[in-house]
Design a protein around this motif. Structure first.
Motif, PDB file in Angstrom:
ATOM      1  N   PRO A 192       0.802  -1.229   0.000  1.00  0.00           N
ATOM      2  CA  PRO A 192       0.000   0.000   0.000  1.00  0.00           C
ATOM      3  C   PRO A 192       0.831   1.272   0.000  1.00  0.00           C
ATOM      4  O   PRO A 192       0.388   2.305  -0.527  1.00  0.00           O
ATOM      5  CB  PRO A 192      -0.855  -0.118   1.277  1.00  0.00           C
ATOM      6  N   LEU A 193       2.033   1.224   0.556  1.00  0.00           N
ATOM      7  CA  LEU A 193       2.917   2.393   0.501  1.00  0.00           C
ATOM      8  C   LEU A 193       3.312   2.681  -0.941  1.00  0.00           C
ATOM      9  O   LEU A 193       3.306   3.839  -1.382  1.00  0.00           O
ATOM     10  CB  LEU A 193       4.158   2.167   1.364  1.00  0.00           C
ATOM     11  N   VAL A 194       3.634   1.653  -1.697  1.00  0.00           N
ATOM     12  CA  VAL A 194       3.964   1.832  -3.115  1.00  0.00           C
ATOM     13  C   VAL A 194       2.759   2.384  -3.875  1.00  0.00           C
ATOM     14  O   VAL A 194       2.877   3.341  -4.653  1.00  0.00           O
ATOM     15  CB  VAL A 194       4.440   0.508  -3.739  1.00  0.00           C
ATOM     16  N   GLU A 195       1.597   1.778  -3.656  1.00  0.00           N
ATOM     17  CA  GLU A 195       0.397   2.210  -4.374  1.00  0.00           C
ATOM     18  C   GLU A 195       0.091   3.682  -4.108  1.00  0.00           C
ATOM     19  O   GLU A 195      -0.250   4.438  -5.030  1.00  0.00           O
ATOM     20  CB  GLU A 195      -0.798   1.339  -3.968  1.00  0.00           C
ATOM     21  N   ALA A 196       0.213   4.086  -2.845  1.00  0.00           N
ATOM     22  CA  ALA A 196      -0.071   5.479  -2.492  1.00  0.00           C
ATOM     23  C   ALA A 196       0.961   6.426  -3.094  1.00  0.00           C
ATOM     24  O   ALA A 196       0.636   7.543  -3.506  1.00  0.00           O
ATOM     25  CB  ALA A 196      -0.105   5.628  -0.971  1.00  0.00           C
ATOM     26  N   THR A 197       2.214   5.987  -3.162  1.00  0.00           N
ATOM     27  CA  THR A 197       3.270   6.803  -3.757  1.00  0.00           C
ATOM     28  C   THR A 197       3.041   6.977  -5.255  1.00  0.00           C
ATOM     29  O   THR A 197       3.167   8.076  -5.805  1.00  0.00           O
ATOM     30  CB  THR A 197       4.647   6.180  -3.488  1.00  0.00           C
ATOM     31  N   VAL A 198       2.691   5.894  -5.922  1.00  0.00           N
ATOM     32  CA  VAL A 198       2.395   5.948  -7.358  1.00  0.00           C
ATOM     33  C   VAL A 198       1.242   6.917  -7.617  1.00  0.00           C
ATOM     34  O   VAL A 198       1.307   7.767  -8.518  1.00  0.00           O
ATOM     35  CB  VAL A 198       2.052   4.548  -7.900  1.00  0.00           C
ATOM     36  N   GLU A 199       0.199   6.799  -6.826  1.00  0.00           N
ATOM     37  CA  GLU A 199      -0.969   7.664  -7.014  1.00  0.00           C
ATOM     38  C   GLU A 199      -0.588   9.135  -6.913  1.00  0.00           C
ATOM     39  O   GLU A 199      -1.017   9.962  -7.723  1.00  0.00           O
ATOM     40  CB  GLU A 199      -2.024   7.332  -5.956  1.00  0.00           C
ATOM     41  N   ARG A 200       0.237   9.477  -5.927  1.00  0.00           N
ATOM     42  CA  ARG A 200       0.625  10.877  -5.756  1.00  0.00           C
ATOM     43  C   ARG A 200       1.548  11.353  -6.859  1.00  0.00           C
ATOM     44  O   ARG A 200       1.430  12.475  -7.343  1.00  0.00           O
ATOM     45  CB  ARG A 200       1.243  11.070  -4.367  1.00  0.00           C
ATOM     46  N   MET A 201       2.458  10.509  -7.290  1.00  0.00           N
ATOM     47  CA  MET A 201       3.351  10.913  -8.375  1.00  0.00           C
ATOM     48  C   MET A 201       2.597  11.068  -9.687  1.00  0.00           C
ATOM     49  O   MET A 201       2.943  11.919 -10.517  1.00  0.00           O
ATOM     50  CB  MET A 201       4.495   9.914  -8.515  1.00  0.00           C
ATOM     51  N   GLN A 202       1.563  10.282  -9.890  1.00  0.00           N
ATOM     52  CA  GLN A 202       0.783  10.403 -11.110  1.00  0.00           C
ATOM     53  C   GLN A 202       0.061  11.741 -11.193  1.00  0.00           C
ATOM     54  O   GLN A 202      -0.274  12.197 -12.282  1.00  0.00           O
ATOM     55  CB  GLN A 202      -0.228   9.253 -11.202  1.00  0.00           C
ATOM     56  N   ARG A 203      -0.179  12.358 -10.059  1.00  0.00           N
ATOM     57  CA  ARG A 203      -0.823  13.674 -10.062  1.00  0.00           C
ATOM     58  C   ARG A 203       0.167  14.795  -9.775  1.00  0.00           C
ATOM     59  O   ARG A 203      -0.210  15.888  -9.371  1.00  0.00           O
ATOM     60  CB  ARG A 203      -1.988  13.711  -9.082  1.00  0.00           C
ATOM     61  N   GLY A 204       1.447  14.509  -9.967  1.00  0.00           N
ATOM     62  CA  GLY A 204       2.466  15.543  -9.890  1.00  0.00           C
ATOM     63  C   GLY A 204       3.168  15.666  -8.555  1.00  0.00           C
ATOM     64  O   GLY A 204       3.945  16.606  -8.352  1.00  0.00           O
ATOM     65  N   GLY A 205       2.925  14.726  -7.654  1.00  0.00           N
ATOM     66  CA  GLY A 205       3.561  14.778  -6.341  1.00  0.00           C
ATOM     67  C   GLY A 205       4.966  14.221  -6.334  1.00  0.00           C
ATOM     68  O   GLY A 205       5.447  13.659  -7.323  1.00  0.00           O
ATOM     69  N   ARG A 206       5.610  14.383  -5.197  1.00  0.00           N
ATOM     70  CA  ARG A 206       6.986  13.916  -5.016  1.00  0.00           C
ATOM     71  C   ARG A 206       7.065  12.954  -3.828  1.00  0.00           C
ATOM     72  O   ARG A 206       6.120  12.831  -3.046  1.00  0.00           O
ATOM     73  CB  ARG A 206       7.912  15.109  -4.753  1.00  0.00           C
TER      74      ARG A 206
END
Length: 267
Positions: A45-59
């Motif tokens: 779930p940590l990976v999934e949440a990180t991917v989701e944020r990066m897909q919307r321009g997060g770091r």
């Protein structure tokens, strides 16, 4: 007492031969991948949440002290050359600042407010993911950073090596890799550090693959920063397109990246 601070299962280390010391260290190191495997349901779930944020321009941000901080910086620094992502997409911060990368800075980890100040210098915001790294699970620099970040609506994760820690309690996505006593009592740069490195490898590698930064099993977006990597890039193109080295080299020279060269070679 935390498990990472528990007494070593080995005694009288100074009386052991070099071979005995090496065998002992190796024997306890072999337990680390097993512990990491048990944490896969937390890492996912940590990976999934990180991917989701990066897909919307997060770091992705890491904060840590000592060995933990250095491991975060190492992982962050390797993402641009490996996956061709911009500098600043993954950011590692260490208690005591950049000088602490090479030399310990006394008491830096005890300031519970400094991590947030360090994060503010990078304009952290709710689009980003913040991961605290601490073997003990109680480093004030990390505790304070996660606590304040949560109050500002920023998603938090952690990589700790003790169960039930205060840092894990502050993380939306806690990862607990309980490595137990070290070969040298309390020396968490050993098993705990190895476990943290393995989890960091998983986090960024899986994230970058999910973001399309790997094709097949190849680093098609890697930076061609030395002759070894240029040679690797040419071989990738040769393998993918079924062409000889001179043609692959020309495609790579012309288009500047393995991905672009492969796409051009197919058109």
């Amino acid at each position: 007492m935390s498990t990472t601070e528990s007494p070593s299962h080995f005694n009288d280390l100074e009386t052991l031969s070099t071979r005995e010391l090496l065998a002992g260290i190796n024997s306890v190191d072999q337990t680390v991948p097993q512990v990491v495997a048990q944490a896969l349901p937390q890492i996912e779930p940590l990976v999934e949440a990180t991917v989701e944020r990066m897909q919307r321009g997060g770091r992705l941000f890491y904060i840590g002290a000592g060995t933990s901080g250095r491991l975060g910086i190492l992982d962050a620094s390797e993402c641009p050359p490996t996956f061709g992502v911009p500098q600043g997409l993954v950011i590692g911060l260490i208690a005591g600042g950049d000088s602490a990368i090479r030399q310990a800075v006394e008491n830096a980890e005890d300031d519970a407010q400094q991590a947030w100040r360090d994060l503010q210098a990078h304009d952290i915001n709710p689009n980003d993911m913040l991961v605290g790294i601490a073997a003990s699970g109680r480093t004030p620099y990390v505790v304070g950073g996660l606590a304040i970040a949560r109050r500002h609506g920023i998603a938090t994760g952690c990589i700790v090596c003790n169960p039930g820690s205060s840092i894990a309690a502050l993380a939306d996505y806690p990862v607990e890799v309980v490595t137990g006593p070290e070969f040298v009592t309390g020396s968490t740069r050993l098993k705990a550090g190895t476990a943290q490195k393995l989890v960091l490898n998983m986090l960024t590698t899986a994230t970058m693959i999910r973001l399309g930064r790997v094709k097949g099993n190849k680093m098609v977006d890697m930076q061609l920063s030395n002759l070894k990597l240029v040679d690797r890039g040419e071989k990738m193109i040769m393998d993918e397109l079924g062409i000889e080295q001179p043609e692959a080299a020309e495609l790579l020279r012309k288009h500047g990246s393995v991905r672009a060269a492969i796409e051009a070679g197919r058109n």
